[in-house]
Design a protein around this motif. Structure first.
Motif, PDB file in Angstrom:
ATOM      1  N   LYS A  36       0.855  -1.188   0.000  1.00 46.29           N
ATOM      2  CA  LYS A  36       0.000   0.000   0.000  1.00 46.29           C
ATOM      3  C   LYS A  36       0.887   1.233   0.000  1.00 46.29           C
ATOM      4  O   LYS A  36       2.014   1.185   0.496  1.00 46.29           O
ATOM      5  CB  LYS A  36      -0.867   0.026   1.260  1.00 46.29           C
ATOM      6  CG  LYS A  36      -2.239  -0.562   1.070  1.00 46.29           C
ATOM      7  CD  LYS A  36      -3.232   0.022   2.076  1.00 46.29           C
ATOM      8  CE  LYS A  36      -4.656  -0.323   1.638  1.00 46.29           C
ATOM      9  NZ  LYS A  36      -5.662   0.210   2.508  1.00 46.29           N
ATOM     10  N   GLU A  43      -1.804   4.312  11.369  1.00 49.18           N
ATOM     11  CA  GLU A  43      -2.954   5.182  11.099  1.00 49.18           C
ATOM     12  C   GLU A  43      -4.133   4.703  11.925  1.00 49.18           C
ATOM     13  O   GLU A  43      -4.078   3.638  12.547  1.00 49.18           O
ATOM     14  CB  GLU A  43      -3.313   5.121   9.616  1.00 49.18           C
ATOM     15  CG  GLU A  43      -3.804   3.723   9.199  1.00 49.18           C
ATOM     16  CD  GLU A  43      -4.277   3.623   7.759  1.00 49.18           C
ATOM     17  OE1 GLU A  43      -4.079   4.574   6.976  1.00 49.18           O
ATOM     18  OE2 GLU A  43      -4.853   2.578   7.425  1.00 49.18           O
ATOM     19  N   GLY A  46      -9.745   3.097   8.424  1.00 48.65           N
ATOM     20  CA  GLY A  46     -10.648   3.899   7.597  1.00 48.65           C
ATOM     21  C   GLY A  46     -10.206   3.862   6.161  1.00 48.65           C
ATOM     22  O   GLY A  46      -9.259   3.162   5.810  1.00 48.65           O
ATOM     23  N   GLY A  47     -10.898   4.614   5.330  1.00 48.99           N
ATOM     24  CA  GLY A  47     -10.537   4.648   3.921  1.00 48.99           C
ATOM     25  C   GLY A  47     -11.404   5.601   3.133  1.00 48.99           C
ATOM     26  O   GLY A  47     -12.218   6.341   3.707  1.00 48.99           O
ATOM     27  N   GLU A  62     -15.867   0.649   5.903  1.00 44.68           N
ATOM     28  CA  GLU A  62     -14.419   0.488   6.096  1.00 44.68           C
ATOM     29  C   GLU A  62     -14.115  -0.327   7.358  1.00 44.68           C
ATOM     30  O   GLU A  62     -13.219  -1.165   7.359  1.00 44.68           O
ATOM     31  CB  GLU A  62     -13.723   1.858   6.177  1.00 44.68           C
ATOM     32  CG  GLU A  62     -13.628   2.592   4.842  1.00 44.68           C
ATOM     33  CD  GLU A  62     -12.617   1.955   3.876  1.00 44.68           C
ATOM     34  OE1 GLU A  62     -11.743   1.190   4.330  1.00 44.68           O
ATOM     35  OE2 GLU A  62     -12.717   2.220   2.660  1.00 44.68           O
ATOM     36  N   GLU A  66     -12.064  -3.687   6.994  1.00 42.41           N
ATOM     37  CA  GLU A  66     -10.692  -3.740   7.513  1.00 42.41           C
ATOM     38  C   GLU A  66     -10.583  -4.523   8.815  1.00 42.41           C
ATOM     39  O   GLU A  66      -9.557  -5.132   9.098  1.00 42.41           O
ATOM     40  CB  GLU A  66     -10.142  -2.311   7.725  1.00 42.41           C
ATOM     41  CG  GLU A  66      -9.990  -1.548   6.410  1.00 42.41           C
ATOM     42  CD  GLU A  66      -9.288  -0.191   6.547  1.00 42.41           C
ATOM     43  OE1 GLU A  66      -8.921   0.188   7.681  1.00 42.41           O
ATOM     44  OE2 GLU A  66      -9.115   0.472   5.512  1.00 42.41           O
TER      45      GLU A  66
HETATM   46 MG   LIG Z   1      -7.680   2.194   4.689  1.00 40.27          MG
END
Ligand SMILES: [Mg+2]
Ligand SMILES: Nc1nc2c([nH]c(=O)n2[C@H]2C[C@H](O)[C@@H](COP(=O)(O)OP(=O)(O)OP(=O)(O)O)O2)c(=O)[nH]1
Length: 317
Positions: A36, A43, A46-47, A62, A66
């Motif tokens: 990625k 982090e 999320g996305g 997300e 994830e």
């Molecule tokens: Mg993400």
């Protein structure tokens, strides 16, 4: 966002970000896996918000994709923009305290629960600094009525919400009296939630925070050294917010968002103007002016850190 300059031609990518927080205060972070962009950086999960999706829908999706969890309730924590060399991201960040299922690594990301104090040990993405400040700061910022006596203030402290910042704003009290009162209050109010507005050295000596007037933001050459606690500034618009950010302040106070008893006809920002300024501010922003705990949900929805003021907590004005 400025309407001219590199940001206007650069892509704005909107991201839904979830900070899962356990009852003991630990938060969940994830390490971006190999392959990625920004691999190896930590982090909050999320996305990207997809076309046609609301931020809440993206957050649900997300966290399911994830981590395999089902979000049950969340509230907005902060909205912030950050310019990376290739794009600007808007992190629409939510605090998640209720979910179903145990978070699992479904995308080869390492996961860790960390206390706020230890987050500094992880290499978090460069945009995330204001999220950490937002997590560290309370939702309410109480300001003393200008003429309250020392005895009256000390008498009222036990009835105030303890998880709040308290600013001693006593413009008519001489420095000697102010100093004495600050020492007295520091004995019964956590110094890390106490904010003073005189010589920054006094804040530093007590371990308290410091509050700058809007004028002081422009007079200061740099963030005062030594005031170890929270550093906050009063702002009325984009210029002073940018100045507070430039000085490295931890948070700002912006308003008035509604008419106040003492300034019933002063021009006010509405919540949408407040939200637009806060999203551009790059630091947590409290709403002030005619607001109190009963507006907290509205303030959060607008992207505020929380609410600040005098009357809602101390009455009258
Ligand atoms: Mg993400
Ligand atoms: N999730 C998340 N993204 C962050 C944080 N801080 C930060 O700068 N970002 C940036 C990194 C990325 O450029 C962008 C997130 O995009 P992403 O590529 O992870 O999006 P995604 O999860 O939809 O991933 P993909 O399916 O496109 O691979 O936001 C953060 O705390 N959490």
């Amino acid at each position: 966002m400025p309407s001219t300059g590199p940001d206007s031609v650069r892509k704005l990518v909107r991201i839904a970000v979830g900070v899962l927080r356990r009852a003991n205060g630990d938060v969940l972070i994830a390490q971006r896996p190999d392959g990625k962009e920004a691999a190896g950086w930590w982090e909050f999960p999320g996305g990207k918000i997809e076309a046609g999706e609301s931020v809440e829908q993206a957050l649900h999706r997300e966290l399911r994709e994830e981590l395999g969890i089902q979000l049950q309730s969340a509230r907005r924590l902060i909205v912030l923009r950050h310019a990376y060399p290739d794009k600007t991201v808007e992190l629409d960040t939510w605090l998640v305290e209720r979910w179903q299922g145990d978070p699992q690594s479904l995308e080869d990301q390492a996961l860790a629960w960390s206390s706020l104090g230890r987050l500094g040990d992880y290499r978090l993405l460069p945009a995330d600094g204001p999220i950490l400040n937002a997590l560290r700061l309370p939702s309410q910022y109480l300001i003393t009525p200008p003429d309250i006596s020392a005895d009256e203030l000390v008498r009222r402290l036990p009835a105030l919400p303890t998880d709040a910042l308290l600013r001693l704003r006593l413009p008519r009290l001489a420095d000697v009296g102010y100093r004495r009162l600050a020492g007295q209050v520091a004995e019964c109010w956590a110094v890390e939630r106490l904010v003073l507005d005189r010589d920054p050295a006094l804040s530093a000596a007590l371990g308290a925070g410091w509050h700058a007037s809007e004028a002081a933001l422009f007079e200061l050459a740099q963030r005062p050294s030594g005031a170890s606690g929270r550093m906050l500034g009063s702002c009325h618009g984009a210029k002073s917010l940018a100045r507070a950010r430039e000085l490295g302040f931890d948070a700002a106070v912006l308003g008035p968002v509604r008419p106040t008893p003492s300034h019933p006809s002063a021009p006010t920002l509405d919540w949408s103007a407040f939200g637009a300024l806060a999203a551009d501010a790059g630091l947590p922003v409290y709403a002030i002016g005619g607001v109190g705990p009963s507006q907290l949900a509205v303030a959060w929805q607008a992207g505020a850190q929380g609410v600040a003021g005098i009357s809602a907590w101390f009455g009258g004005e």
